[in-house]
Design an enzyme around this catalytic site. Structure first.
Site, PDB file in Angstrom:
ATOM      1  CG  MET A 588      -1.901  -1.011   1.440  1.00 30.44           C
ATOM      2  SD  MET A 588      -3.103  -1.116   2.865  1.00 30.44           S
ATOM      3  CE  MET A 588      -3.843  -2.423   2.716  1.00 30.44           C
ATOM      4  CB  CYS A 589       3.425   2.499   2.298  1.00 29.43           C
ATOM      5  SG  CYS A 589       2.190   2.490   3.349  1.00 29.43           S
TER       6      CYS A 589
END
Length: 738
Positions: A588-589
């Site tokens: 996600m990051c």
């Protein structure tokens, strides 16, 4: 004769508008650069003025000033204000304060004095030389301070001019005398106004005149160059010369009279003359009982003494020459302006407190860029960069660094688009955000970033838009259909309005729609993507109908750098799909080395600037890192001097590896089955518009069907199924198939 009868002259001062210095700054940056060549300058002066002080019940004289504004430095752009008279000069601007301090100022002054003397002796119209001036300056363009020194050279007469006869006894200039009566001033003023109207306001000769009375008691005026024929039958005592006097003082005529007397003496041998110092408005109807300020005096020059060898040898011998060992004679002149302390020293104009801080910021940004042109790259087109409108899709780590670098290049129009808000993990990696931006759920990233850009530099036109970009592989529910349609329409409009689009998002499929729109609208697209310790920066190729996707015919070799360049998706054989669902935290990051985004963002902007400097723009051929093959006819695309851009190489793709601190320049041609920029995709979008896009969002294989990738995949699978993976060696047991 008493020394008190020597004529005294009121020197010029200066009144300099701030526009004069701001125009000089622009000329220094755009034209002069490192040159110290002389710049023509124009100024103007008017009749000397006094103002009434109600507190003291007295008239207060205003300085005899020459006024300067920015128009005086613009060639052909000077409009003389009403009721003023022109002055011509030159400005010499030094590159450093040390050069200004150590310059031989007196030599420059003497050179102008020599021009004045030469003009007085030989020019057909010598009057422009009578008010010549010079300006020496140093412009500190970072602090907006200007050190300057004005000089108004006046030739020194020896012996000096003195008041003659009754004027000497009265020790002053009179309102009228026996030749020029008080009641005759209105007629002289009307004749002056008429003469100036005929000659034009821009004529220097209008400020100097000869006057005589006719038998009918009328006044006739003429140019000073007509001295001999005009006064052929006029007695010496009735010969009158006049000038428009900038001095407000009744007993001290203005500075221009010094050079006027030198002209009369050395050119016409005049040793005695009656002078009218005109101090009233031209054409004013002054009655015989009115108070008027113009003054009259008879001036004479005594006999030349034994040092006549030091005089100009002409009909008169009044201009003193200075001699130096081994040097030719030069005219002796005075006229440097004094500073506010009354000393013969330069002045300084500090414009920074008077200027709008935003204007100062504009000047400073332009200065840093224009300095590049002075010596390093005079051919760079900064205006083209300045006027480029950039759309940044993504206002995260890459977006922040790209925006800051764009401002450094002087780009004034930046639009950011992002759908997310500032989180607590952002400020340390994304330089346009701080801790307060994370509070209360976080500010919208795009709007916050745009506001910070304007705060950093108010001259930038920054706008932030919070919006999601529809993506293939992400079906659009019926409830969101109209919002998606509006978002697509908005994105189309934004791409139409901008010249360059940056793809700086954190997912692969979010880049598809702007890639297609850029290909359809032939916009320059710059793509940047980050890995852990590697990055990709690339420029997309032109629209397929501007530069068709071609496959070389058999036996024909088309240089790689001349083929249409590929886009972000041209190496894919599958359509972009949903990569955001079921991601772990590390997915996600963006997990990347902190310095990588700054390198990639700066590289993307520098690539854009290099493309803008190429004459072909988006069609500029790609540069490579390898030398050309001697068997090809392509240009040496690895030679920065032959790239076609003043900034050097213009690669297609830059693949950087921070682990090795290395870059690879790669060229990839457009793929005829690309799901984002191929002719089939672009044509389908142009034909069906949003309906085509909606099918791409909802159907994972729709794009593959349009491009024929589905058939290619089926053929590949069929071929794979037909292959016999068993071999004789395996059958014989001689080895294991790995």
């Amino acid at each position: 004769m008493s020394s008190s009868t020597v004529a005294q002259f009121s020197p010029f001062s200066t009144s300099v508008s701030p526009s004069f210095w701001s125009t000089l700054a622009a000329i220094k940056i755009d034209k002069l650069q490192l040159s110290d060549e002389n710049v023509p300058v124009r100024g103007h002066y008017e009749v000397g003025k006094v103002i009434y002080d109600r507190k003291t019940d007295e008239d207060v004289p205003l300085p005899a000033a020459v006024s300067f504004d920015g128009q005086g430095l613009i060639e052909g752009g000077y409009a003389l204000p009403p009721n003023t008279f022109p002055a011509w000069g030159t400005l010499k601007n030094f590159n450093t304060i040390e050069e200004f301090k150590t310059a031989d100022k007196q030599k420059v002054f003497n050179d102008v004095a020599q021009e004045i003397l030469d003009g007085i002796l030989t020019a057909q119209d010598p009057t422009p030389f009578l008010t010549r001036f010079l300006v020496l300056s140093f412009a500190d363009l970072k602090k907006y301070k200007f050190v300057h020194w004005f000089g108004f050279p006046a030739l020194v007469a020896k012996p000096g001019w003195e008041l003659a006869g009754a004027d000497a006894q009265q020790r002053g200039w009179k309102a009228a005398d026996g030749v020029v009566g008080r009641d005759q001033m209105p007629a002289i003023g009307a004749a002056l106004a008429q003469r100036r109207a005929l000659q034009g306001s821009d004529s220097a000769s209008a400020a100097f005149f000869l006057a005589r009375r006719t038998a009918g008691e009328e006044w006739q005026l003429s140019d000073v160059t007509s001295y001999e024929p005009f006064f052929a039958n006029v007695s010496e005592d009735e010969r009158i010369v006049g000038f428009v006097d900038p001095s407000p003082l009744s007993d001290s005529p203005g500075w221009p009279l010094r050079n006027l007397l030198a002209l009369l003496s050395v050119r016409y041998g005049v040793r005695k003359i009656r002078v009218v110092a005109w101090k009233d408005p031209l054409g004013s109807q002054i009655s015989s009982t009115a108070t008027y300020r113009s003054r009259v005096a008879a001036l004479m020059q005594p006999e030349v003494g034994s040092d006549a060898s030091n005089q100009v040898v002409a009909k008169g011998r009044t201009v003193l020459l200075a001699y130096e060992a081994g040097q030719p004679a030069r005219p002796n002149a005075v006229g440097w302006e004094r500073n506010s302390q009354g000393k013969l020293a330069p002045k300084m104009a500090d414009l920074s407190p008077l200027m709008d801080p935003k204007r100062l910021a504009d000047q400073a940004v332009d200065l840093n860029l224009k300095l590049m042109r002075w010596r390093i790259m005079p051919d760079i087109n900064l205006e083209k960069i300045h006027n480029t409108k950039c759309l940044l899709l993504g206002a995260g780590t890459l977006g922040c660094y790209v925006a800051r670098t764009l401002m450094g290049w002087g780009v004034r129009h930046i639009t950011l688009l992002d759908s997310s808000r500032v989180s607590f993990s952002n400020p340390v990696r994304q330089p346009l955000f701080d801790f307060e931006d994370c509070l209360d759920g976080g500010k919208p990233k795009a709007e916050c970033a745009a506001a910070k850009l304007s705060k950093i530099y108010p001259g930038v036109e920054a706008k932030g838009i919070q919006m999601s970009i529809p993506m293939p592989g992400h079906p659009v529910p019926a409830s969101s259909l109209e919002q998606t349609r509006a978002d697509v329409r908005h994105l189309e409009q934004l791409i139409d309005e901008h010249d360059v689009v940056y793809l700086l998002m954190d997912s692969r499929e979010s880049r598809w729609l702007p890639t297609l729109l850029g290909a359809a609208k032939n916009k320059l697209l710059l793509n940047a993507a980050l890995g852990f310790d590697s990055y990709l920066v690339m420029r997309h190729g032109a629209s397929p109908d501007v530069q068709p996707t071609t496959t070389p015919a058999r036996g024909q070799e088309i240089p790689l750098t001349r083929r249409r360049l590929g886009c972000y998706y041209c190496n894919d054989i599958v359509a972009p799909a949903d990569s955001l669902t079921d991601r772990t935290l590390d997915q996600m990051c963006t997990v990347t080395r902190p310095g990588l985004a700054a390198i990639a963002g700066a590289s993307a902007v520098e690539l854009m600037v290099s493309v803008l400097q190429h004459k072909d723009g988006i069609l500029a051929p790609a540069s490579t890192a390898a030398r050309k093959d001697a068997s090809t006819r392509d240009e040496d695309s690895s030679d920065p001097s032959k790239s076609g851009s003043v900034l050097g190489l213009i690669p297609h793709q830059i693949r950087g590896f921070l682990a090795q601190f290395s870059n690879l320049l790669i060229v990839g041609q457009a793929y005829e089955r690309c799901t984002a920029c191929s002719p089939a995709i672009v044509e389908a979008y142009r034909k069906d518009g949003f309906d085509m896009l909606l099918k791409a969002f909802n159907d994972e294989v729709y794009l593959e069907k349009i491009t024929g990738l589905d058939k290619l995949k089926a053929e590949t699978e069929a071929l794979d199924a037909d292959l016999d993976w068993s071999g004789s060696e395996a059958e014989e047991g001689d080895g294991e198939l790995l």
